[in-house]
Design an enzyme around this catalytic site. Structure first.
Site, PDB file in Angstrom:
ATOM      1  N   GLY A  12      36.238 -33.580  -2.407  1.00  0.00           N
ATOM      2  CA  GLY A  12      35.465 -32.570  -3.131  1.00  0.00           C
ATOM      3  C   GLY A  12      34.434 -31.820  -2.312  1.00  0.00           C
ATOM      4  O   GLY A  12      33.476 -31.279  -2.864  1.00  0.00           O
ATOM      5  N   SER A  13      34.639 -31.722  -0.984  1.00  0.00           N
ATOM      6  CA  SER A  13      33.622 -31.026  -0.186  1.00  0.00           C
ATOM      7  C   SER A  13      33.636 -29.514  -0.459  1.00  0.00           C
ATOM      8  O   SER A  13      32.586 -28.870  -0.405  1.00  0.00           O
ATOM      9  CB  SER A  13      33.796 -31.319   1.307  1.00  0.00           C
ATOM     10  N   LYS A  92      48.333 -30.987  -6.528  1.00  0.00           N
ATOM     11  CA  LYS A  92      49.478 -30.852  -7.441  1.00  0.00           C
ATOM     12  C   LYS A  92      49.718 -29.382  -7.720  1.00  0.00           C
ATOM     13  O   LYS A  92      48.834 -28.551  -7.536  1.00  0.00           O
ATOM     14  CB  LYS A  92      49.180 -31.569  -8.766  1.00  0.00           C
ATOM     15  N   ASN A 108      42.965 -20.503  -4.866  1.00  0.00           N
ATOM     16  CA  ASN A 108      43.266 -21.714  -4.099  1.00  0.00           C
ATOM     17  C   ASN A 108      42.713 -21.547  -2.695  1.00  0.00           C
ATOM     18  O   ASN A 108      42.699 -20.440  -2.153  1.00  0.00           O
ATOM     19  CB  ASN A 108      44.786 -21.917  -4.023  1.00  0.00           C
ATOM     20  N   HIS A 110      43.212 -22.849   1.250  1.00  0.00           N
ATOM     21  CA  HIS A 110      44.207 -23.512   2.116  1.00  0.00           C
ATOM     22  C   HIS A 110      43.670 -23.530   3.550  1.00  0.00           C
ATOM     23  O   HIS A 110      43.155 -22.514   4.028  1.00  0.00           O
ATOM     24  CB  HIS A 110      45.542 -22.756   2.046  1.00  0.00           C
ATOM     25  N   GLU A 180      36.113 -23.085   5.551  1.00  0.00           N
ATOM     26  CA  GLU A 180      36.487 -23.148   4.124  1.00  0.00           C
ATOM     27  C   GLU A 180      35.236 -23.128   3.251  1.00  0.00           C
ATOM     28  O   GLU A 180      35.187 -22.432   2.228  1.00  0.00           O
ATOM     29  CB  GLU A 180      37.269 -24.438   3.831  1.00  0.00           C
TER      30      GLU A 180
HETATM   31  C1  GRF Z   1      40.742 -28.734   2.086  1.00  0.00           C
HETATM   32  O1  GRF Z   1      41.077 -28.703   3.442  1.00  0.00           O
HETATM   33  C2  GRF Z   1      41.489 -27.669   1.322  1.00  0.00           C
HETATM   34  O2  GRF Z   1      41.713 -26.525   2.061  1.00  0.00           O
HETATM   35  C3  GRF Z   1      42.800 -28.328   1.026  1.00  0.00           C
HETATM   36  O3  GRF Z   1      42.452 -29.677   0.753  1.00  0.00           O
HETATM   37  C4  GRF Z   1      41.237 -30.021   1.420  1.00  0.00           C
HETATM   38  C5  GRF Z   1      40.303 -30.534   0.378  1.00  0.00           C
HETATM   39  O4  GRF Z   1      39.078 -30.981   0.888  1.00  0.00           O
HETATM   40  N1  GRF Z   1      43.511 -27.623  -0.021  1.00  0.00           N
HETATM   41  P1  GRF Z   1      37.871 -31.260  -0.118  1.00  0.00           P
HETATM   42  O5  GRF Z   1      38.369 -32.192  -1.211  1.00  0.00           O
HETATM   43  O6  GRF Z   1      37.409 -29.961  -0.660  1.00  0.00           O
HETATM   44  O7  GRF Z   1      36.818 -31.931   0.717  1.00  0.00           O
END
Ligand code: GRF
Length: 212
Positions: A12-13, A92, A108, A110, A180
């Site tokens: 959940g970062s 999912k 989303n 990625h 991100e």
């Molecule tokens: C992130 O790298 C995101 O891009 C991918 O899954 C990871 C989730 O990390 N879809 P977090 O749970 O937000 O820390």
């Protein structure tokens, strides 16, 4: 006010980066109204509970039919008055009725430069291993609007990150994750400010400048 529902499966970062952006005032006129996870132990639930945000453990296994599974999420989204769904590390595929009900209103994140290094099997460290194996000089992070295809749909924000000769999949993942955490709140801000239009057949959304 933009009411945001978040779905996640793990630590959940990215969700935390959105909470922090709201708390600091960088992301205004937004609030998180519900958090969904297919994993009852997900770290994302901890972040939500600490702030008193309602959580829902929601997974296909908990329902007898596909319809009951979708209907439960749609009912929770409606009750929370969600305007936007953010997939923040959600592992999912969202059921088609939800993608249809929230057309162009699902984001989303990625950890690569889509359309490269996306799709089936491209999650977590697999993505960064593939980038290193291909000797790419650059990788990055992408926020896109979700459509019916996995890791597909018009790009809202994409930023590059350098790949270093000394990188391991883990060090590269950490550098991409920082990016991100920057672009996810930015993409939500563009939506909250009503600056995004999705034009049919385009690979990127149209973003109006804040003066327009
Ligand atoms: C992130 O790298 C995101 O891009 C991918 O899954 C990871 C989730 O990390 N879809 P977090 O749970 O937000 O820390």
């Amino acid at each position: 006010m933009l009411n945001i529902a978040v779905c996640g499966s793990g630590r959940g970062s990215n969700f935390k980066s959105v909470l922090d952006a709201i708390a600091s005032g960088r992301l205004r006129y937004c609030r998180i109204v519900i958090v969904f996870s297919n994993n009852a132990d997900a770290g994302i639930f901890e972040h939500a509970r600490r702030q008193g945000i309602p959580v829902l453990h929601w997974s296909r296994k908990m329902y007898a039919t596909d319809d009951a599974y979708s209907a439960a999420m749609l009912a929770a989204l409606r009750e929370a008055r969600a305007d936007l769904i953010v997939l923040a590390g959600y592992m999912k595929f969202l059921p088609a009725p939800i993608i249809a009900a929230f057309k162009h209103r699902i984001l989303n994140i990625h950890p690569a430069l889509l359309p490269s290094f996306g799709g089936t099997g491209m999650y977590g460290l697999h993505v960064h291993r593939a980038v290193l194996a291909a000797h790419e000089p650059l990788t990055g992070a992408t926020v896109h609007i979700v459509d019916e295809e996995y890791d597909h749909g018009p790009i809202v924000i994409q930023r590059t990150v350098p790949v270093l000769a000394s990188d391991s999949p883990e060090s590269l993942a950490a550098r991409v994750l920082e990016m991100e955490h920057y672009i996810l709140p930015e993409a939500i801000r563009l939506i909250a400010e009503g600056r995004i239009t999705v034009e049919p057949g385009r690979t990127h959304v149209h973003i109006r400048s804040s003066q327009e």
